[in-house]
Scaffold this motif. Structure first.
Motif, PDB file in Angstrom:
ATOM      1  N   HIS A  53       0.712  -1.218   0.137  1.00 34.36           N
ATOM      2  CA  HIS A  53       0.010   0.103   0.079  1.00 34.36           C
ATOM      3  C   HIS A  53       1.045   1.105  -0.195  1.00 34.36           C
ATOM      4  O   HIS A  53       1.904   1.077   0.439  1.00 34.36           O
ATOM      5  N   ILE A  54       0.521   2.243  -0.757  1.00 37.29           N
ATOM      6  CA  ILE A  54       1.104   3.562  -0.672  1.00 37.29           C
ATOM      7  C   ILE A  54       1.562   4.096   0.504  1.00 37.29           C
ATOM      8  O   ILE A  54       2.503   4.618   0.707  1.00 37.29           O
ATOM      9  N   LEU A  55       0.719   3.957   1.595  1.00 38.09           N
ATOM     10  CA  LEU A  55       0.915   4.460   2.897  1.00 38.09           C
ATOM     11  C   LEU A  55       1.822   3.960   3.540  1.00 38.09           C
ATOM     12  O   LEU A  55       2.902   4.458   4.043  1.00 38.09           O
ATOM     13  N   TYR A  56       2.110   2.788   3.378  1.00 42.10           N
ATOM     14  CA  TYR A  56       3.448   1.869   4.065  1.00 42.10           C
ATOM     15  C   TYR A  56       4.462   1.928   3.471  1.00 42.10           C
ATOM     16  O   TYR A  56       5.554   1.941   4.069  1.00 42.10           O
ATOM     17  N   THR A  57       4.166   2.044   2.166  1.00 42.99           N
ATOM     18  CA  THR A  57       5.398   2.383   1.354  1.00 42.99           C
ATOM     19  C   THR A  57       6.136   3.537   1.723  1.00 42.99           C
ATOM     20  O   THR A  57       7.413   3.881   1.847  1.00 42.99           O
ATOM     21  N   PHE A  91      -4.353   9.158  -7.123  1.00 47.92           N
ATOM     22  CA  PHE A  91      -3.607   7.904  -7.118  1.00 47.92           C
ATOM     23  C   PHE A  91      -4.584   7.178  -6.202  1.00 47.92           C
ATOM     24  O   PHE A  91      -5.149   7.351  -5.254  1.00 47.92           O
ATOM     25  N   TYR A  92      -4.480   5.775  -6.599  1.00 47.81           N
ATOM     26  CA  TYR A  92      -5.135   4.562  -5.688  1.00 47.81           C
ATOM     27  C   TYR A  92      -4.037   4.424  -4.739  1.00 47.81           C
ATOM     28  O   TYR A  92      -2.875   4.856  -4.729  1.00 47.81           O
ATOM     29  N   GLY A  93      -4.546   3.956  -3.309  1.00 41.23           N
ATOM     30  CA  GLY A  93      -3.551   3.450  -2.514  1.00 41.23           C
ATOM     31  C   GLY A  93      -3.003   2.209  -2.751  1.00 41.23           C
ATOM     32  O   GLY A  93      -2.092   2.177  -2.228  1.00 41.23           O
ATOM     33  N   TYR A 129       6.306   1.445  -8.923  1.00 43.40           N
ATOM     34  CA  TYR A 129       4.993   1.222  -8.077  1.00 43.40           C
ATOM     35  C   TYR A 129       4.395   2.631  -8.015  1.00 43.40           C
ATOM     36  O   TYR A 129       2.830   2.202  -8.065  1.00 43.40           O
ATOM     37  N   VAL A 130       4.728   3.517  -7.530  1.00 45.92           N
ATOM     38  CA  VAL A 130       4.220   4.822  -7.453  1.00 45.92           C
ATOM     39  C   VAL A 130       3.245   5.186  -8.794  1.00 45.92           C
ATOM     40  O   VAL A 130       2.063   5.293  -8.793  1.00 45.92           O
ATOM     41  N   PHE A 179      -3.078   9.593  -0.520  1.00 46.61           N
ATOM     42  CA  PHE A 179      -2.203   9.122  -1.518  1.00 46.61           C
ATOM     43  C   PHE A 179      -1.620   9.971  -2.424  1.00 46.61           C
ATOM     44  O   PHE A 179      -0.335   9.528  -2.876  1.00 46.61           O
ATOM     45  N   SER A 180      -2.186  10.995  -2.598  1.00 50.21           N
ATOM     46  CA  SER A 180      -1.253  11.948  -3.675  1.00 50.21           C
ATOM     47  C   SER A 180      -0.252  12.565  -2.826  1.00 50.21           C
ATOM     48  O   SER A 180       0.795  12.791  -3.481  1.00 50.21           O
ATOM     49  N   TYR A 181      -0.309  12.840  -1.426  1.00 52.38           N
ATOM     50  CA  TYR A 181       0.644  13.280  -0.913  1.00 52.38           C
ATOM     51  C   TYR A 181       1.744  12.286  -0.693  1.00 52.38           C
ATOM     52  O   TYR A 181       2.962  12.510  -0.854  1.00 52.38           O
ATOM     53  N   CYS A 182       1.553  10.966  -0.214  1.00 47.69           N
ATOM     54  CA  CYS A 182       2.359   9.800  -0.513  1.00 47.69           C
ATOM     55  C   CYS A 182       3.284   9.672  -1.619  1.00 47.69           C
ATOM     56  O   CYS A 182       4.466   9.425  -1.346  1.00 47.69           O
ATOM     57  N   ALA A 183       2.620   9.638  -2.751  1.00 48.74           N
ATOM     58  CA  ALA A 183       3.284   9.637  -3.822  1.00 48.74           C
ATOM     59  C   ALA A 183       4.284  10.686  -4.154  1.00 48.74           C
ATOM     60  O   ALA A 183       5.466  10.512  -4.380  1.00 48.74           O
ATOM     61  N   LEU A 184       4.148  11.953  -3.721  1.00 51.18           N
ATOM     62  CA  LEU A 184       4.912  13.078  -3.926  1.00 51.18           C
ATOM     63  C   LEU A 184       6.052  12.850  -2.913  1.00 51.18           C
ATOM     64  O   LEU A 184       7.298  13.234  -3.533  1.00 51.18           O
ATOM     65  N   SER A 185       5.840  12.642  -1.897  1.00 54.48           N
ATOM     66  CA  SER A 185       6.682  12.328  -0.799  1.00 54.48           C
ATOM     67  C   SER A 185       7.649  11.463  -0.921  1.00 54.48           C
ATOM     68  O   SER A 185       8.987  11.647  -1.009  1.00 54.48           O
TER      69      SER A 185
END
Length: 356
Positions: free
Chosen positions: A95-99, A134-136, A123-124, A146-152
């Motif tokens: 999952h993008i959160l845990y990534t 973005f999907y999670g 993956y992102v 998930f948008s924040y996670c992707a960019l971060s």
């Protein structure tokens, strides 16, 4: 838990002991029922220790040297070999959160070299949709978190400028999530919520696109989240919660508007949420502590420069590290990585209600 209803000092050593205790007690009920988000829990705990300079070597986190290897070995086993993403624990779906949490832990340990960042970037990329959202994970939930996670993730791994995702589309989707009150929701049309607002403003900070934000209108909405207790809530008519000390203060820090709330009152609220016997910080006074609120309570105090103004913890001199408001990592880690984000200059000590 016993808390103190009067002014008190920050109990740094108690909190260090608390984080270490819950990290080692693998038979507790709380440990077992939080398995699905263990990656984020480890990030919260490690970053708390890093901010308090507990077990540090050369200003970087090193929570007992043999434990560092154990944490990294565990982290690497949480990576999905097919997609490149990370799950919340071993054998959990990526999952993008845990990534993002995994990348943050690797950054803390200066160990990003242990992973193939190009594979993680792919993956992102696989999670971005045509509208820029973005999907999670592969199951298809869309959320501005998930948008924040992707960019971060891409910024921390040095891949943001590689063209692996469409940043312009990402910004446009976030702009569509902006509401009449200046806030942002999880998807277009969803109500404004302080947690989502941080994710959107944090993402725009990374993308260098804060022009999307109506700064004074949003600053007003965020400052209105302060309750009579001094604590902050996430939406109108909700109870205050320590975690919003991070979600709101980080946003105000990015926007240069931290002076728009009463920081002394908020500091007092956070300190009243400490467990003076066992350590840790709870969501509100009198409740049980947990690592999530402990981390965000420490972050909130850091953003208000509380530790700069209050150096003494009992008889011990504590040398704290500041938190970065965009990336939620110690500033020395961000400096080491050479990562930057857009931060607006501080703008006055008050706002004009007639303008918003």
């Amino acid at each position: 838990p016993r808390t103190n209803n009067i002014s008190m000092q920050f109990l740094a050593q108690k909190h260090v002991e608390y984080v270490r205790k819950i990290s080692s007690d693998t038979s507790s009920f709380e440990y077992l029922v939080t398995q699905h988000l263990r990656m984020s829990g480890v990030y919260w705990g490690l970053t708390s220790l890093a901010l308090l300079r507990s077990g540090l070597e050369d200003s970087d986190v090193s929570v007992v040297s043999n434990s560092e290897k154990k944490v990294l070995d565990w982290l690497l086993t949480c990576q999905d070999q097919e997609s490149g993403g990370f799950g919340g624990d071993v054998n959990h779906d990526p999952h993008i959160l845990y990534t993002l949490s995994a990348i943050q832990i690797l950054a803390l340990f200066d160990s990003l070299h242990l992973v193939d960042v190009a594979r993680i970037s792919s993956y992102v990329k696989s999670l971005q949709q045509d509208d820029g959202s973005f999907y999670g994970d592969r199951w298809g939930e869309v959320d501005t978190r998930f948008s924040y996670c992707a960019l971060s993730i891409l910024a921390l791994t040095g891949q943001l400028q590689s063209g692996v995702i469409d940043v312009a589309k990402t910004v446009h989707f976030i702009e569509r999530c902006r509401n009449f009150d200046g806030g942002f929701g999880a998807v277009p049309g969803a109500e404004s919520h302080a947690g989502q607002i941080f994710c959107c403003v944090g993402a725009l900070s990374i993308a260098g696109a804060l022009s999307v934000v109506d700064v004074d209108l949003l600053g007003w909405w965020l400052s209105e989240r302060q309750c009579d207790s001094g604590g902050l809530n996430g939406r109108p008519e909700k109870q205050p919660d320590v975690c919003y000390s991070w979600w709101i203060l980080s946003t105000l820090s990015i926007l240069g508007r931290t002076s728009w709330i009463d920081c002394d009152q908020l500091s007092e609220f956070i300190l009243r949420c400490q467990d003076v016997d066992d350590g840790g910080i709870s969501d509100r006074p009198g409740n049980m502590s947990d690592v999530y609120h402990t981390f965000f309570g420490i972050c909130g105090l850091s953003l208000m420069d509380y530790f700069t103004k209050n150096k003494i913890d009992g008889d011990n001199q504590i040398d704290y590290i500041k938190i970065d408001p965009t990336f939620a990592l110690p500033v020395n880690v961000i400096q080491r990585l050479g990562v930057s984000a857009q931060i607006l200059p501080r703008n006055g000590d008050h706002f004009d209600a007639e303008k918003v």
